[in-house]
Design an enzyme around this catalytic site. Sequence first.
Site, PDB file in Angstrom:
ATOM      1  CB  SER A 101      -0.930   0.009   1.215  1.00 34.52           C
ATOM      2  OG  SER A 101      -1.819   1.115   1.147  1.00 34.52           O
ATOM      3  N   GLY A 134      -4.202   4.356   9.420  1.00 37.73           N
ATOM      4  CA  GLY A 134      -4.787   5.084  10.533  1.00 37.73           C
ATOM      5  C   GLY A 134      -4.638   6.585  10.466  1.00 37.73           C
ATOM      6  CB  SER A 135      -3.121   8.833   8.240  1.00 34.91           C
ATOM      7  OG  SER A 135      -3.307   8.265   6.959  1.00 34.91           O
ATOM      8  N   GLY A 136      -6.657   8.572   8.339  1.00 37.46           N
ATOM      9  CA  GLY A 136      -7.860   9.200   7.807  1.00 37.46           C
ATOM     10  C   GLY A 136      -7.925   9.242   6.300  1.00 37.46           C
ATOM     11  CG  LEU A 137      -4.837   9.803   4.000  1.00 39.49           C
ATOM     12  CD1 LEU A 137      -3.451   9.776   3.384  1.00 39.49           C
ATOM     13  CD2 LEU A 137      -5.585  11.055   3.560  1.00 39.49           C
ATOM     14  CB  SER A 186      -9.689   0.160   6.953  1.00 40.47           C
ATOM     15  OG  SER A 186     -10.733   1.107   6.984  1.00 40.47           O
ATOM     16  CD  GLU A 227     -14.111   0.366   5.670  1.00 40.45           C
ATOM     17  OE1 GLU A 227     -13.103  -0.108   6.258  1.00 40.45           O
ATOM     18  OE2 GLU A 227     -14.372   1.571   5.631  1.00 40.45           O
ATOM     19  CG  ASP A 278     -13.778   6.140   4.303  1.00 38.52           C
ATOM     20  OD1 ASP A 278     -14.388   7.205   4.135  1.00 38.52           O
ATOM     21  OD2 ASP A 278     -12.910   5.979   5.180  1.00 38.52           O
TER      22      ASP A 278
END
Length: 387
Positions: A136, A141-144, A147, A193, A204
Site C-alpha cells: 500500500s 490510521g491517518s484518515g485516508l 481500511s 468495513e 470510504d
Amino acid sequence: MEVTSRAPGKIILAGEHAVVHGSTAVAAAIDLYTYVTFGFPTPSDNDDTLKLHLKDMDLEFSWPIGKIKEVLPDLGSLEASSPSSCSLETIKAITALVEEQNIPEAKIGLSSGVTTFLWLYTSIHGYKPAKTVVTSELPLGSGLGSSAALCVAFSAALLALSDSVTLDFSHQGWQMFGDSELDLVNKWAFEGEKIIHGKPSGIDNTVSTYGNMIKFRSGELTRIKTNMPLKMLITNTKVGRNTKALVAGVSERTIRHPEAMSSVFSAIDSISSELASIIQSPVTDDLAITEKEKKLEELMEMNQGLLQCMGVSHASIETVLRSTLKYKLSSKLTGAGGGGCVLTLLPNLLSGTVVDKVIAELESCGFQCLIAGIGGRGLEISFSGSS
C-alpha cells in the site's frame, strides 16, 4: 493465473463532522493505492494452505485449509454473488484463528484487517488453498481510507477469480469492472468495513470503488465528477486521534451552544455545496482554472476556520497551516482532526521549487508529505500468467 487489484484512498474535501449533524460533505478519491495480488497454487505445488503476506509490514500468515474448514464450517456454502454480513459468532471464531498467528503487539491493530481477509476469502472462495500479497501507498490510521481501500482491493481480487463476475483475462494492463460488478465489490467491501469499524458510513468504500468524488448528506450518496485538474499536498502529522472522542466533543459543544453550532453547520453545508458546484463546472483555459482554484482556496480556509470553531483542530495541524501560509497556500484538516492529515491545494501554475520548499519545511517538523491527484480513477484490476 494471478490477479492484481488496486483501490484508491480518499480524502474529505469539505464537510467533515458537520455531516453528522445533517450538513453536506464532499469526499474524493486520491491516486494513492492499496494493491492486492491473489492466485491459486497449481496441483504440482502440493500446497494446502491459505497464505496472506502483508509486505509493507513484513508479516506473513498461513492457515491449513482443513483448520479453516473445521473452524468455519458454514462459510464455504455462501454465494459470492449475494453479500451477507458476518455474524458475531463467526467474527469470534475467525479472531481465534488470527490470534494463533501471534501478531506482534506493536502491529496488533492489523488483526481486524486480517480477520476481514479470512472472512471475505472463505465467503467468496470457500476452502481452497491460495496466496494473497498486500502492498500500500497509504499510511495506516491517518484518515485516508486505508481500511476501505484494503477491503475494496481484497473483494475485487477475490471476486475476479470467482464465478460471480465476467472479465477479460486476455486484456493487457489495468481494466475496470462494469457497473454491476463494481456494485458487488462495493457491497462486499462494505461488509468488510463493518468488521473493522463496526458501523461505517459506507462513504470510504464507495469512493474507493467508484473513484471520482461523492457528495453525501443524511446517508444519501451522490457520485459526482470533477472537470478540473486538482492536486493536493497531503501532510500526515503522524499524530494519532480518537475519532469517537472528537465526534462526541462536537456533539457536546452543539448541546451547549445549539444556535451558534447550527449556524456553523449551515455555513459548512453551503461551503460543501459551492465546492461541489465549482469542481463540476466546465473549464475552458488556464485562467478559468486559476479563478476556480482561488475560490476553492477560500472555501478551504473558511471550512478550516469552522472546524476550529468545533474544537477539532490540533497543535500539529496549526503548525502545518502556518507553514503553508508562508507560501500563500491554503490548507485544511481532512477527516476527524485532532491530528491525522492536512490538505494543501497545489495550484496548477505553482512552481516545483515552492512545493519542494514547503515539503522540506514540513518534513523538518517530522511530518510525512504525499502529493496526490484528486478525483481520479477508482478500482482497477489486471491479470498475469496463463489462464
